[in-house]
Design an enzyme around this catalytic site. Sequence first.
Site, mmCIF file in Angstrom:
data_model
loop_
_atom_site.group_PDB
_atom_site.id
_atom_site.type_symbol
_atom_site.label_atom_id
_atom_site.label_comp_id
_atom_site.label_asym_id
_atom_site.label_seq_id
_atom_site.Cartn_x
_atom_site.Cartn_y
_atom_site.Cartn_z
ATOM 1 N N ALA A 1 -2.736 17.567 -6.653
ATOM 2 C CA ALA A 1 -1.584 16.679 -6.518
ATOM 3 C C ALA A 1 -0.758 16.654 -7.796
ATOM 4 O O ALA A 1 0.481 16.663 -7.749
ATOM 5 C CB ALA A 1 -2.048 15.273 -6.156
ATOM 6 N N ASP B 1 0.869 -1.169 0.000
ATOM 7 C CA ASP B 1 0.000 0.000 0.000
ATOM 8 C C ASP B 1 0.911 1.226 0.000
ATOM 9 O O ASP B 1 1.590 1.503 0.990
ATOM 10 C CB ASP B 1 -0.895 -0.015 1.243
ATOM 11 C CG ASP B 1 -1.816 1.194 1.329
ATOM 12 O OD1 ASP B 1 -1.681 2.127 0.513
ATOM 13 O OD2 ASP B 1 -2.677 1.207 2.232
ATOM 14 N N TYR C 1 -7.017 15.574 -6.924
ATOM 15 C CA TYR C 1 -6.188 14.933 -7.952
ATOM 16 C C TYR C 1 -5.474 15.989 -8.779
ATOM 17 O O TYR C 1 -4.272 15.892 -9.048
ATOM 18 C CB TYR C 1 -7.072 14.053 -8.827
ATOM 19 C CG TYR C 1 -6.367 13.343 -9.956
ATOM 20 C CD1 TYR C 1 -5.534 12.262 -9.709
ATOM 21 C CD2 TYR C 1 -6.560 13.743 -11.282
ATOM 22 C CE1 TYR C 1 -4.897 11.601 -10.748
ATOM 23 C CE2 TYR C 1 -5.939 13.092 -12.325
ATOM 24 C CZ TYR C 1 -5.107 12.017 -12.061
ATOM 25 O OH TYR C 1 -4.483 11.367 -13.094
#
Length: 256
Positions: free
Chosen positions: A163, A68, A160
């Site tokens: 980022a 992860d 998103y």
Amino acid sequence: MSQTPTFPDLKDCSVFITGGGSGIGAEITRAFVKQGARVAFVQRSDGSAFCDDVARETGNRPLFIKCDITDSTAIRTAIAQATDAHGPVNVLVNNAANDQRHETLDVTDDDWNRLIDVNLKAYFIAAQAVIPGMQAAGGGTIINFTSISYMMGNAGYPLYVTANSGINGMTRALAREFGPDKIRVNALAPGWVMTQKQLDMWVTPEAIEGQLARQCLKETLGPEDITGGVLFLASNASRMMTGQAMVIDGGVVTTG
């Protein structure tokens, strides 16, 4: 005839890819394996069957490590495991991302942390983990996947987009800091690539029609259309290219 270009200097390179078992990442893994590279990739879901397929196809099996990437310790451990198996990482491809749709006014602190962790923080942690080995080896290459979403100012997934803008800033900062160590850091910004996830969740005839209207090239992009750019950025063919963002989107946005 295969459309995948060949870069002889990538043979036997140690390559580490995040999200390398599905979508664009799977094609990147396959492309590096075909170059004769030693490839390790991470993702949360089991990638063993994909590794079996690649090994049957190429005779070269990638190393899958379940991880992860929002867990910084897990990323560092996975890179250490890949280094033990293949030697210090020569090429890092930060590919994994989550473009889950969301609305600005609905975002909670937990949403912020979760989406920034996967879409930005994980990239930094992976780069931080591979850079010492690259310094010791006399150089290396980091490729950070971004998106044209931030160039277009797309709505519907503000974290998103945020980022992806941050990825480009980080790319430039790392390129400047580690250029003296012969470590090159570039970003690659795909357009709308027709992965299975996109087809399952967001692709409609109307959406495709609108996308093609924006593109100069009137064909949809597939994952295989992105791999040539990744291989180029990884290879010595781009040895004096760093701190840049390469766009592969069929001609939606313009740079320069």
